[in-house]
Design a protein around this motif. Structure first.
Motif, mmCIF file in Angstrom:
data_model
loop_
_atom_site.group_PDB
_atom_site.id
_atom_site.type_symbol
_atom_site.label_atom_id
_atom_site.label_comp_id
_atom_site.label_asym_id
_atom_site.label_seq_id
_atom_site.Cartn_x
_atom_site.Cartn_y
_atom_site.Cartn_z
ATOM 1 N N THR A 101 0.862 -1.183 0.000
ATOM 2 C CA THR A 101 0.000 0.000 0.000
ATOM 3 C C THR A 101 0.899 1.234 0.000
ATOM 4 O O THR A 101 2.047 1.167 0.470
ATOM 5 C CB THR A 101 -0.915 0.036 1.245
ATOM 6 N N PRO A 102 0.431 2.361 -0.541
ATOM 7 C CA PRO A 102 1.261 3.564 -0.566
ATOM 8 C C PRO A 102 1.724 3.957 0.836
ATOM 9 O O PRO A 102 0.920 3.999 1.767
ATOM 10 C CB PRO A 102 0.324 4.624 -1.166
ATOM 11 N N PRO A 103 3.019 4.229 1.023
ATOM 12 C CA PRO A 103 3.522 4.607 2.349
ATOM 13 C C PRO A 103 3.024 5.991 2.755
ATOM 14 O O PRO A 103 2.677 6.820 1.910
ATOM 15 C CB PRO A 103 5.040 4.611 2.143
ATOM 16 N N GLU A 104 2.988 6.222 4.066
ATOM 17 C CA GLU A 104 2.547 7.531 4.555
ATOM 18 C C GLU A 104 3.541 8.619 4.184
ATOM 19 O O GLU A 104 3.163 9.746 3.884
ATOM 20 C CB GLU A 104 2.336 7.479 6.069
ATOM 21 N N THR A 105 4.822 8.289 4.215
ATOM 22 C CA THR A 105 5.852 9.242 3.808
ATOM 23 C C THR A 105 6.814 8.542 2.851
ATOM 24 O O THR A 105 7.002 7.323 2.929
ATOM 25 C CB THR A 105 6.647 9.778 5.013
ATOM 26 N N GLU A 106 7.428 9.307 1.959
ATOM 27 C CA GLU A 106 8.383 8.739 1.001
ATOM 28 C C GLU A 106 9.557 8.073 1.699
ATOM 29 O O GLU A 106 10.072 7.052 1.239
ATOM 30 C CB GLU A 106 8.902 9.835 0.069
ATOM 31 N N GLU A 108 9.734 6.252 4.177
ATOM 32 C CA GLU A 108 9.486 4.888 4.624
ATOM 33 C C GLU A 108 10.007 3.865 3.625
ATOM 34 O O GLU A 108 10.339 2.739 4.000
ATOM 35 C CB GLU A 108 7.985 4.664 4.844
#
Length: 355
Positions: A101-106, A108
């Protein structure tokens, strides 16, 4: 056909260290290396992952015959890497974070990818390993669009490209950091492989993201697909290219794009599956979103951001360098897509007529 130096038996060389050996490319690498007689050492984050590697070999019907070793080492820490490199003559660095799933911050995903690559190359250099072959991605090559849509190893994705997904940015920054490190030190060689979408037979229980696309199509879970053209390459050919790059003198200091042929769309992939699996025709995607529809949907659906970034354009991706320098001959993409589907049937996916 073996890609090893014919004058040196694999059994007499040092071990080949494989990172990411439980992944899609890594597991196929381990199978190929062991079957060719290489002493193969696989890094795992925890001892329990050893069973996954052994299971992949068993599924491929390859007997390790004492040629398989393990080392516990995590890309996030320095611990274990020097021990892992002891007695190693080649390194295949496949491991890199891939978010489901897309991470909350890049950061990560960017930081583990970059720092992990540097950690592996630094440990190899300290141990005197002459060359590291690193798996990057087409994501580091062709996601800053060009007017002519032609892409080769000379191209780089600009990490500041608007709308660039974090995974793609991580591949750019990790690869650039690796090249910078090698240039700065000068006493270790680096070769980078940049695969497009990797498909082919699944080893293990978990399908990769790309293989999962084929499974979802055949399962009737993708009635509509976004317009999106991309390169396809067989995982077995990706491994073959890595092994050629591992031993070929002209591979040092080079990038090699891995693509099996002309770009195909998701809808085109569905058409190939429809031809070979007619009983699944009613389950396969029957419509294609336009580029404008994809752009709008991507605003609220992160999974469509990759398709939106490509804007429905058809990239022309060259594999001439891998062919001419390393003698690489990839499979036809239709063969790869069909092989992907058959592997899903072997994994228990049922089609209407039981095929």
């Amino acid at each position: 056909m073996s890609t090893a130096d014919p004058t040196v038996s694999p059994a007499r060389q040092g071990a080949v260290l494989v990172t990411g050996g439980t992944g899609f490319v890594g597991s196929h690498s381990v199978v190929r290396l062991v079957s060719e007689g290489y002493r193969t050492r696989v890094t795992v984050r925890e001892p329990g992952q050893r069973a996954d590697v052994v299971a992949a070999l068993r599924q491929a019907e390859v007997d390790p015959a004492g040629r398989l070793e393990f080392a516990v080492a995590d890309l996030a820490t320095d611990h274990g890497w020097q021990d892992a490199m002891e007695g190693v003559s080649h390194v295949l660095h496949h491991a890199s974070p891939f978010p489901t799933t897309p991470p909350e911050t890049e950061d990560e995903i960017v930081l583990p990818a970059r720092d992990g690559a540097l950690r592996v190359i630094s440990a190899a250099r300290t141990a005197g390993v002459p060359r590291v072959v690193m798996t990057s991605s087409y994501a580091a090559v062709g996601y800053t669009l060009k007017p002519d849509d032609h892409y080769s190893e000379a191209d780089w994705t600009d990490p500041d490209t608007e709308g660039l997904p974090a995974y793609h940015k991580s591949k750019v920054l990790a690869e650039r950091a690796a090249w910078d490190y090698v240039r700065a030190h000068g006493d270790i060689e680096l070769t980078v492989i940049n695969p497009t979408g990797i498909f082919g037979p699944q080893l293990g229980e978990r399908p990769s993201a790309s293989v999962g696309l084929v499974r979802r199509m055949l399962a009737g879970q993708m009635p509509v697909v976004p317009i999106m053209y991309f390169g396809v390459v067989d995982v077995r050919d990706v491994v073959d290219l890595h092994l050629r790059a591992m031993v070929h003198p002209k591979a040092a200091g080079e990038r090699f794009l891995a693509v099996g042929g002309p770009s195909v769309s998701l809808f085109g992939m569905a058409q190939i599956l429809r031809e070979h699996f007619p009983s699944a025709a009613g389950l396969l995607p029957s419509a294609e979103l336009t580029a404008e529809q994809v752009r709008e949907a991507a605003k609220t659906t992160p999974a469509l951001r990759d398709a939106a970034a490509l804007q429905g354009r058809i990239p022309v991706i060259s594999n001439e360098k891998a062919r001419s320098v390393l003698g690489w001959e990839p499979r036809d993409i239709r063969e790869t897509i069909v092989a992907t589907a058959y592997s899903q049937l072997r994994q228990g996916l049922d089609l209407p007529d039981g095929r």
